[in-house]
Design a protein around this motif. Sequence first.
Motif, mmCIF file in Angstrom:
data_model
loop_
_atom_site.group_PDB
_atom_site.id
_atom_site.type_symbol
_atom_site.label_atom_id
_atom_site.label_comp_id
_atom_site.label_asym_id
_atom_site.label_seq_id
_atom_site.Cartn_x
_atom_site.Cartn_y
_atom_site.Cartn_z
ATOM 1 N N UNK A 169 -9.990 11.560 -5.854
ATOM 2 C CA UNK A 169 -10.590 12.891 -5.694
ATOM 3 C C UNK A 169 -11.734 13.118 -6.674
ATOM 4 N N UNK A 170 -11.664 12.426 -7.820
ATOM 5 C CA UNK A 170 -12.749 12.550 -8.803
ATOM 6 C C UNK A 170 -14.071 12.011 -8.261
ATOM 7 N N UNK A 171 -13.987 11.151 -7.237
ATOM 8 C CA UNK A 171 -15.193 10.583 -6.640
ATOM 9 C C UNK A 171 -15.463 11.163 -5.256
ATOM 10 N N UNK A 172 -14.800 12.252 -4.905
ATOM 11 C CA UNK A 172 -15.017 12.874 -3.612
ATOM 12 C C UNK A 172 -14.380 12.127 -2.459
ATOM 13 N N UNK A 173 -13.373 11.308 -2.741
ATOM 14 C CA UNK A 173 -12.724 10.497 -1.711
ATOM 15 C C UNK A 173 -11.276 10.935 -1.519
ATOM 16 N N UNK A 174 -10.744 10.625 -0.356
ATOM 17 C CA UNK A 174 -9.345 10.900 -0.025
ATOM 18 C C UNK A 174 -8.687 9.603 0.422
ATOM 19 N N UNK A 175 -7.595 9.219 -0.267
ATOM 20 C CA UNK A 175 -6.856 8.007 0.093
ATOM 21 C C UNK A 175 -5.902 8.353 1.223
ATOM 22 N N UNK A 176 -6.033 7.652 2.330
ATOM 23 C CA UNK A 176 -5.234 7.936 3.527
ATOM 24 C C UNK A 176 -3.969 7.091 3.562
ATOM 25 N N UNK A 177 -4.076 5.818 3.151
ATOM 26 C CA UNK A 177 -2.919 4.929 3.274
ATOM 27 C C UNK A 177 -3.053 3.786 2.277
ATOM 28 N N UNK A 178 -1.892 3.289 1.829
ATOM 29 C CA UNK A 178 -1.823 2.109 0.970
ATOM 30 C C UNK A 178 -0.753 1.187 1.540
ATOM 31 N N UNK A 179 -1.065 -0.083 1.655
ATOM 32 C CA UNK A 179 -0.122 -1.057 2.204
ATOM 33 C C UNK A 179 -0.079 -2.304 1.339
ATOM 34 N N UNK A 180 1.111 -2.917 1.299
ATOM 35 C CA UNK A 180 1.271 -4.214 0.642
ATOM 36 C C UNK A 180 1.209 -5.290 1.710
ATOM 37 N N UNK A 181 0.246 -6.167 1.595
ATOM 38 C CA UNK A 181 0.128 -7.266 2.559
ATOM 39 C C UNK A 181 1.135 -8.363 2.287
ATOM 40 N N UNK A 182 1.412 -8.594 1.008
ATOM 41 C CA UNK A 182 2.309 -9.702 0.648
ATOM 42 C C UNK A 182 2.937 -9.415 -0.707
ATOM 43 N N UNK A 183 4.241 -9.673 -0.815
ATOM 44 C CA UNK A 183 4.957 -9.555 -2.084
ATOM 45 C C UNK A 183 5.961 -10.702 -2.143
ATOM 46 N N UNK A 184 5.519 -11.834 -2.684
ATOM 47 C CA UNK A 184 6.329 -13.047 -2.692
ATOM 48 C C UNK A 184 6.601 -13.503 -4.124
ATOM 49 N N UNK A 185 7.656 -14.280 -4.242
ATOM 50 C CA UNK A 185 7.938 -14.921 -5.528
ATOM 51 C C UNK A 185 7.004 -16.107 -5.721
ATOM 52 N N UNK A 186 6.643 -16.439 -6.953
ATOM 53 C CA UNK A 186 5.802 -17.622 -7.198
ATOM 54 C C UNK A 186 6.513 -18.895 -6.750
ATOM 55 N N UNK A 187 5.750 -19.966 -6.636
ATOM 56 C CA UNK A 187 6.316 -21.260 -6.222
ATOM 57 C C UNK A 187 7.418 -21.683 -7.187
ATOM 58 N N UNK A 188 8.559 -22.064 -6.630
ATOM 59 C CA UNK A 188 9.700 -22.497 -7.429
ATOM 60 C C UNK A 188 10.602 -21.366 -7.875
ATOM 61 N N UNK A 189 10.117 -20.134 -7.827
ATOM 62 C CA UNK A 189 10.943 -19.007 -8.272
ATOM 63 C C UNK A 189 12.023 -18.673 -7.264
ATOM 64 N N UNK A 190 11.765 -18.970 -5.980
ATOM 65 C CA UNK A 190 12.760 -18.651 -4.956
ATOM 66 C C UNK A 190 14.037 -19.464 -5.165
ATOM 67 N N UNK A 191 13.878 -20.756 -5.513
ATOM 68 C CA UNK A 191 15.053 -21.590 -5.737
ATOM 69 C C UNK A 191 15.849 -21.099 -6.952
ATOM 70 N N UNK A 192 15.139 -20.723 -8.020
ATOM 71 C CA UNK A 192 15.851 -20.231 -9.204
ATOM 72 C C UNK A 192 16.525 -18.894 -8.925
#
Length: 279
Positions: A169-192
Amino acid sequence: MRNLWEDYKAAWILAGVIIVGLMMSVIVVPENEEAVVIRAGRPVAVYNPFNAKADFGQTDAGVHFRVPLIDRVQRIDKRLLSVDMQSQQVLSTDQQRLNVDAFARYRIIDPVRMVETAGTSDRVTEQLQPILSSVVRQELGKRTFQSLLTAERGRAMINIRDLLDREAREYGAQVVDVRIKRADLPDGALESAFARMEAARQEEAKTVAAQGQRDAQIIRADAEAQSAKTYADSFGKDPEFYDFYRAMQSYTVSFAKDQANKTLLLSPDNAYLRHFREP
């Protein structure tokens, strides 16, 4: 023709200047744009501003005018604009490092403020990118990795949108939506993570088994106590019958078929055989 030019030369030049001036003063604003007229570095007029309630064709789009050589026109896209966050690692409350990709959609609703603070919509996008990264880390850092796989993820997105919108709003804009495209564990973290989950389940199984053994011991002790009480009550009511009943149980075990190969040597007057001597 030459005489006509010579006779009306000044008029022809004046007409040409007027035509060029009119062409330079005309502003054609389409439906998907809003135009800000800037004079001496300050916005003085806005044509076709954003209006959420205005129907298509009922806006201020069309032909407008400005002062040539004095006014400058800043055109702003009225459509949804995008802010993409570069992939970053976020530490969740359960100490999981997540690779997160997110994006936001926004529009310019106050073009005058946008021109005064950022200048262009591209500058607004540049300003919102680090803010988006910050609020994503701040909000996801309050949650566990498993919560992002449930409906709680939607609540997190709403919080991120509200936080980013407050800054936009400080820049005269309105945020309509926010989405997460990807939220994954780093390589090797899934096994641990799977190994930790498996160990946690094994510990839980051991706890349940220990509780079961404890409950079984309690039940067995209660049953034995009840049995002893029953025997004691029976003995108190008829000691002779109780003695006879216990002797019969002992005889059943001692003289059972599976004891046929065993030999018992007892004297005839042995107390163990007294019930055989009774009439």
